[in-house]
Design a protein around this motif. Structure first.
Motif, PDB file in Angstrom:
ATOM      1  N   ARG A  81     -48.879 -49.422 -23.699  1.00  0.00           N
ATOM      2  CA  ARG A  81     -49.569 -48.478 -22.813  1.00  0.00           C
ATOM      3  C   ARG A  81     -49.169 -48.697 -21.362  1.00  0.00           C
ATOM      4  N   THR A  82     -49.026 -49.947 -20.984  1.00  0.00           N
ATOM      5  CA  THR A  82     -48.628 -50.256 -19.609  1.00  0.00           C
ATOM      6  C   THR A  82     -47.208 -49.771 -19.330  1.00  0.00           C
ATOM      7  N   LEU A  83     -46.316 -49.938 -20.289  1.00  0.00           N
ATOM      8  CA  LEU A  83     -44.938 -49.488 -20.120  1.00  0.00           C
ATOM      9  C   LEU A  83     -44.830 -47.967 -20.171  1.00  0.00           C
ATOM     10  N   ALA A  84     -45.760 -47.308 -20.832  1.00  0.00           N
ATOM     11  CA  ALA A  84     -45.701 -45.847 -20.965  1.00  0.00           C
ATOM     12  C   ALA A  84     -45.960 -45.158 -19.632  1.00  0.00           C
ATOM     13  N   LYS A  85     -46.743 -45.760 -18.770  1.00  0.00           N
ATOM     14  CA  LYS A  85     -47.057 -45.122 -17.481  1.00  0.00           C
ATOM     15  C   LYS A  85     -45.829 -45.010 -16.579  1.00  0.00           C
ATOM     16  N   PRO A  86     -45.032 -46.074 -16.392  1.00  0.00           N
ATOM     17  CA  PRO A  86     -43.817 -45.910 -15.585  1.00  0.00           C
ATOM     18  C   PRO A  86     -42.816 -44.949 -16.232  1.00  0.00           C
ATOM     19  N   ILE A  87     -42.745 -44.972 -17.559  1.00  0.00           N
ATOM     20  CA  ILE A  87     -41.844 -44.036 -18.246  1.00  0.00           C
ATOM     21  C   ILE A  87     -42.302 -42.609 -17.982  1.00  0.00           C
ATOM     22  N   ASN A 142     -45.893 -32.595 -14.887  1.00  0.00           N
ATOM     23  CA  ASN A 142     -47.171 -33.263 -15.204  1.00  0.00           C
ATOM     24  C   ASN A 142     -47.541 -33.072 -16.668  1.00  0.00           C
ATOM     25  N   ALA A 143     -47.314 -31.865 -17.182  1.00  0.00           N
ATOM     26  CA  ALA A 143     -47.625 -31.601 -18.593  1.00  0.00           C
ATOM     27  C   ALA A 143     -46.755 -32.450 -19.508  1.00  0.00           C
ATOM     28  N   LEU A 144     -45.450 -32.560 -19.184  1.00  0.00           N
ATOM     29  CA  LEU A 144     -44.572 -33.414 -19.998  1.00  0.00           C
ATOM     30  C   LEU A 144     -45.004 -34.883 -19.929  1.00  0.00           C
ATOM     31  N   ALA A 145     -45.321 -35.348 -18.732  1.00  0.00           N
ATOM     32  CA  ALA A 145     -45.736 -36.753 -18.577  1.00  0.00           C
ATOM     33  C   ALA A 145     -47.039 -37.019 -19.307  1.00  0.00           C
ATOM     34  N   GLU A 146     -48.008 -36.115 -19.157  1.00  0.00           N
ATOM     35  CA  GLU A 146     -49.286 -36.289 -19.856  1.00  0.00           C
ATOM     36  C   GLU A 146     -49.097 -36.181 -21.369  1.00  0.00           C
ATOM     37  N   GLY A 147     -48.243 -35.294 -21.787  1.00  0.00           N
ATOM     38  CA  GLY A 147     -47.944 -35.177 -23.224  1.00  0.00           C
ATOM     39  C   GLY A 147     -47.318 -36.452 -23.775  1.00  0.00           C
ATOM     40  N   PHE A 148     -46.426 -37.041 -22.987  1.00  0.00           N
ATOM     41  CA  PHE A 148     -45.814 -38.298 -23.401  1.00  0.00           C
ATOM     42  C   PHE A 148     -46.873 -39.392 -23.521  1.00  0.00           C
ATOM     43  N   LEU A 149     -47.730 -39.526 -22.516  1.00  0.00           N
ATOM     44  CA  LEU A 149     -48.787 -40.542 -22.562  1.00  0.00           C
ATOM     45  C   LEU A 149     -49.736 -40.303 -23.736  1.00  0.00           C
TER      46      LEU A 149
END
Length: 188
Positions: free
Chosen positions: A12-18, A77-84
């Protein structure tokens, strides 16, 4: 268990920078930019239609599209939130699968133990039946021995009364001896 939770936290921590890197790449690369713009425009159209249907606003024939900068920002933002969200969903699914596998293993261990105990109970039951059979044989032998002791005692008693125990012309008086316990009989 602790290592799995620690690994989940690291992921989860690594997913935020990604996720933030995805945002930056969406702004810089042309293909990402076009994907973000089309995604943001579709989301904007769906939001406007949903708002008009739910809130009862008058229907608009033409919906003004988002500006390119705003569309890129919203799409990124949608892509980043979707990834998270997908990372979190995969972690939850993985934890659920691991937990169910662990419970299944526990259930299999319990079933195996029950089968083992059942086999032990069967073995002990058979052994108990053999012991009871041999005890029955011992009881019948005991009653037979008691009967034979009574018969021998009676024969000895009859023989002593008949004069079998005489030595050198003097009768030897032999006291009555019980070889086996009998019911309380009174001697004559």
């Amino acid at each position: 268990m602790a290592t799995v939770k620690l690994a989940t936290l690291v992921i989860r921590t690594l997913a935020k920078p990604i996720s933030s890197q995805l945002k930056n790449q969406a702004k810089q690369h042309e293909t990402f930019r076009s994907i973000c713009i089309s995604l943001a425009q579709r989301m904007h159209m769906a939001e406007v239609k949903l708002r008009t249907n739910i809130l009862g606003e008058p229907a608009r024939q033409h919906v003004k599209p988002l500006s390119e900068t705003r569309a890129i920002e919203n799409g990124a933002n949608a892509l980043a939130e979707g990834f998270l969200f997908s990372v979190a969903a995969l972690l939850i699914i993985g934890e659920t699968w691991r937990s169910s596998r662990s419970q299944s293993k526990q259930r299999d261990d319990v079933n195996e133990r029950i089968e083992e105990l059942s086999a032990n109970v069967t073995s002990l039951t058979e052994r108990l039946e053999r012991i009871q059979d041999s005890l029955g044989d011992v009881e019948s032998e005991r009653s037979r021995n008691n009967e034979l002791a009574r018969i021998v005692e009676r024969v000895v008693e009859i023989g002593l009364r008949g004069g079998w125990a005489e030595f050198e012309d003097t009768p030897l008086k032999v006291p009555r001896v019980e070889l086996a316990p009998t019911s309380s009989r009174v001697l004559p």
